[in-house]
Write an enzyme that holds these catalytic residues in place. Sequence first.
Site, PDB file in Angstrom:
ATOM      1  N   SER A 109     -25.873 -52.528  -9.653  1.00  0.00           N
ATOM      2  CA  SER A 109     -26.412 -52.682  -8.093  1.00  0.00           C
ATOM      3  C   SER A 109     -26.040 -54.318  -7.667  1.00  0.00           C
ATOM      4  O   SER A 109     -24.755 -54.679  -7.583  1.00  0.00           O
ATOM      5  CB  SER A 109     -27.861 -52.231  -7.861  1.00  0.00           C
ATOM      6  N   ASP A 140     -13.429 -61.377  -6.962  1.00  0.00           N
ATOM      7  CA  ASP A 140     -12.478 -61.079  -5.756  1.00  0.00           C
ATOM      8  C   ASP A 140     -12.173 -62.554  -5.165  1.00  0.00           C
ATOM      9  O   ASP A 140     -11.036 -62.653  -4.717  1.00  0.00           O
ATOM     10  CB  ASP A 140     -13.284 -60.315  -4.765  1.00  0.00           C
ATOM     11  N   LYS A 181     -23.028 -48.701  -9.923  1.00  0.00           N
ATOM     12  CA  LYS A 181     -24.060 -48.442  -8.876  1.00  0.00           C
ATOM     13  C   LYS A 181     -23.613 -48.929  -7.557  1.00  0.00           C
ATOM     14  O   LYS A 181     -23.887 -50.298  -7.440  1.00  0.00           O
ATOM     15  CB  LYS A 181     -25.504 -48.574  -9.012  1.00  0.00           C
TER      16      LYS A 181
END
Length: 721
Positions: free
Chosen positions: A468, A479, A493
């Site tokens: 999460s 990224d 998740k």
Amino acid sequence: MRQKLIGLVLAVMAATQVAAADTETAYPPLLKPVAQEAKAAHLAAELLSRFHYKAIPLDDALSSRVFDQYLKSLDPEKLYFLQSDIDRLAVDRTRLDDAILTEDLRVPFEIFNLYERRVLERMTYGRSLLHKGFDFERNETLMIDRKDQPWPATEAGSLDLWRKRVKNDWLRLKLAGQDDAAIAKVLDKRYDNAAKRLGKISSADAFQAFMNAYTMAIEPHTNYLGPRAAEEFDISMRLSLVGIGAVLTEIDGYTTIRELVPGGPASLSGQLKVGDRIVGVGQGTKGPMDDVVGWRLDDTVAAIRGAMNSTVRLDILPADNGPDTPNKSVSLVRNTITIKDSAAKAKVYSVATGAGKRLIGVITLPSFYEDVDALRKGDKDYRSAARDVARLLQDLKAQKVEGLLIDLRNNGGGSLREAVDLTGLFVGKGPVVQTRNAKGEISVEKYADAGPAWDGPLGVLINRSSASASEIFAAAIQDYGRGLVIGEPSFGKGTVQTVASLDQIARNATPVFGELKMTIAQFFRVNGGTTQLRGVTPDIGYPPSGDDTQFGESSFDNPLPWTRIKAADYAPVGDVTASLPRLLAWHESRVQRDPDYQNLLERLAKAQELRKNNVISLNEEARRKERAAAEKRLAAMLGAAEAGAGNPLSDDGLQFDERKLSKDLAAQKTREGINDVLLNESVNILSDSVALKEGQSQTAASALPARPVVVTALPAGSSKP
């Protein structure tokens, strides 16, 4: 998370294998639903049918899935029910929706009551075997994992299964050096205690088990929290509670002090110590003293907690004294207790290099916590994960660390806002994560405060239990090209939950309905992908520590699929791809020569072999050989010449509440002192990353497989905000 939220009943069942009376089975009273539970179920259904991200009507089709999930949650290893039970219960497969909508929960409670009867019957049979003994020369085996097996077809098949389980319990104690008389005594007491715990299961436990079967049949991360579970969830998010500052456990029917929290009322009183048993609890200076011997642990804990500055009196049976020893009374004033073990903390590691020593900081973050109530009240010093990490960064920079590792292993997530704020500390202003709600509307969560608090070499360490919010952070760092992601692929998740108070919706002043943790959105990386189902793939990978088919998002029956949306408007702030070949080469060279790392690989390979074979021998000679090999691996892990019965981590065949507390604490201390191979290697990788930044591209700055040394440990909030 799903295991925690099934309810106390599963914790009770997991703590035992067999138990009960000698001859006739004394069944506990039948559990019956109460009106408030039926109303809470109906109210939850209204919310789930309208506002869940994957909103589906509560009809016969969903009822059928709830039925399967309910049986799976009660009897996941197919140990208690018979196939004939399942066939008989199947007539109610499509009636569970009606049970909720008509506020008549008799059907799910009848299923639960049958489950309790079957458990107690199996326990009774297991106890009846103790005076017969076992033949350990036979070449029998016991299946370890029965999740994919059918329920026993006959009573005889079920009893044979339990005979083997009891035989295995006996053999473990025998291999640990106990004689037959002692083994029979231990197991008889174990099964008797388990029967007593079974009798403590309440209507609320049964209701929570059923409700979570309902919520998880929709989607894995939607859960029902009863009033007490909701309180524990709130405590885990704010990392504080009002109490006496003692960690309690149940040993032999007594609520026992396992740990005293430094600075708490219990510790400051000087009247309590580890091992003391709490036999009575009284409220205020003159309230009656309730005898809590035999109480459920959570009931005793609830009685000890209370309002700030209020008084609680404890009737104490001192540690190591017999039951006939005079008790002492201790009066304490409740205060706010901070759960420091769950807060961010930091250490500084010294890494030996060819050019001297290099300092690498490691921040361990167990969860993304946030004290929302304090924030709403305008408390400028409210507790949060990102704020604590920011303070620790000040200290680490003062220590002149050259690289930083964020350890998110076993961090199951928490506040989305904290994940965004933590990311901003390393990438500065900009988008961090995208969310899409049930209507398909996409929003971008951005960090808008000042520039980054740390711009040096950065790494993020994750494992399969990183989920999460941990995945949001790791994915954003990846990224943006801001740092290295190291470890195992994460949980997967990629959904967002909100907590809805059913009592607030019903306008109840007193909490009786509980809360609903409900999935309302899916989050996406700034590059447009999602961590849902696939998780975050590390730049430098470690071998899997478990079976990915049994743990992680992909292990659920009904996860949301992986998908992609348009990328956010963001600009990378760095690029680690160019350095990866060199870092990977140095890493591989180092771990091939590192005996600790190779020992870890051997242990993981053995565990994988056991999972694949899925059976253990019940032959004594074969098990002695297996135990000797396991002791050898244990010795290698501990760095000891040998590991035997005297080692606190050796298998003694006992359950946690059957050992002396001193031995259990010794085992905990030993576990905490075990060399963390993967953390050490991650620190070395960060040192290598610093070396590349400094232009040392020919040889690794930490090429030798030496353990980094801790030179400083920093608690969260060690600097003034």
